[in-house]
Design a protein around this motif. Sequence first.
Motif, short mmCIF file in Angstrom:
data_model
loop_
_atom_site.label_atom_id
_atom_site.label_comp_id
_atom_site.label_asym_id
_atom_site.label_seq_id
_atom_site.Cartn_x
_atom_site.Cartn_y
_atom_site.Cartn_z
N GLN A 12 0.82 -1.21 0.00
CA GLN A 12 0.00 0.00 0.00
C GLN A 12 0.86 1.27 0.00
O GLN A 12 0.41 2.32 -0.46
CB GLN A 12 -0.95 0.00 1.20
CG GLN A 12 -1.98 -1.11 1.16
CD GLN A 12 -2.68 -1.18 -0.17
OE1 GLN A 12 -3.22 -0.18 -0.66
NE2 GLN A 12 -2.69 -2.36 -0.79
N ASN A 52 -2.42 5.38 -7.10
CA ASN A 52 -3.85 5.51 -7.37
C ASN A 52 -4.43 6.89 -7.06
O ASN A 52 -5.53 7.21 -7.52
CB ASN A 52 -4.63 4.47 -6.56
CG ASN A 52 -4.60 3.09 -7.19
OD1 ASN A 52 -5.48 2.72 -7.95
ND2 ASN A 52 -3.57 2.32 -6.87
N TYR A 112 -6.79 0.05 -7.73
CA TYR A 112 -7.91 -0.23 -6.83
C TYR A 112 -9.20 -0.52 -7.59
O TYR A 112 -10.01 -1.35 -7.17
CB TYR A 112 -8.14 0.95 -5.87
CG TYR A 112 -7.07 1.16 -4.84
CD1 TYR A 112 -6.57 0.11 -4.08
CD2 TYR A 112 -6.56 2.44 -4.61
CE1 TYR A 112 -5.59 0.32 -3.11
CE2 TYR A 112 -5.58 2.66 -3.64
CZ TYR A 112 -5.10 1.59 -2.91
OH TYR A 112 -4.13 1.81 -1.96
#
Length: 356
Positions: A77, A84, A221
């Motif tokens: 992440q 993202n 995502y």
Amino acid sequence: MKHNFGAGPCILPQEVFKQASEAVINFNDTGLSILEISHRSKEFEAVVFETESLIRDLLSVPSNYSILFLQGGARQQFAMVPMNLTREGERMAYLDTGSWASNAIKEARNIGDVEVVASGKDNNYTSIPKTYHIPNDAAFFHYTSNNTIFGTELFDVPNSPIPVVCDMSSDILSRKIDVSQYGLIYAGAQKNIGPAGLTIVIVNNDLLGNTGRTLPAIFDYQSHIKAKSMYNTPPVFSIYVAMLNLRWLRLKGGIEEIERENIAKARKLYEEIDRNPLFKGPADLEDRSRMNVAFTMEDPSLESEFLALATERDLVALKGHRSVGGFRASLYNALPLSSVHLLVDVMQEFEEKVKK
């Protein structure tokens, strides 16, 4: 009985271990193990649906937020968030509160420009910076809510003019939060959620699809949202055990009850650290973590002797992180208050032993 104060993987409730072990042999009377069940089967689809519903209910997740079950841990992440949420050339704002925040910053710099708004490095991360400016032209502001190594925790969401991203790996589900105050939350499961191998992402859908970047689908995502976390084979067993653990948390009374218990556990241990002349806590009082209580001894030469006594009393995984030394008692959700009482008793027993 062992009393597990380990910082991760996490302690889990005994009933969860029992249920999970039964499913390893025969999952839901299917005649198949949870370790071999198809992730496309209707039985596992029901597990994913229930796990998402439990998270949404326990944390009151708004309907315009997606909940994803991913892999790669929080470290993945560190890269997926900037990939993202930023356009080419757009900067990101980060608060540096410890090792994991620092690692996130390093990874983000591989994606774009990072402004570190403040850092606790100069005081060895024993306190969380209070005075800093968050630029309103950055894509997002990132912080780590709990710092497992240094024993500090940020309880209030910083006032930010831009979307807030939080690495909540080690204190998610331990206390009330308002998810609507965040643009994105991510958390490795291996603290309060379940076994390692699963990462939870909770993201405001409005933040996605605006970067102009072409991403590999596995790091997008939106790919995972569209596929309902089935874009690639998910960590089936980790999700299943997380579901069992979330059921346990709901039956206990949910976040409100577990927060009450976590406050009681932390208060009990910190009171002994402050009272006992042999021990001290390096973290500033106002920033002390409820999840990871870091403490040392006034006389470091006594540390190995105390650790040996604790081990003899079945208190395990109390040794501090290798980078800071001392001790660390992790008080995750499933650790009972009785384990903290036993640790306090051993601290007092050692105090009497040293006096003689």
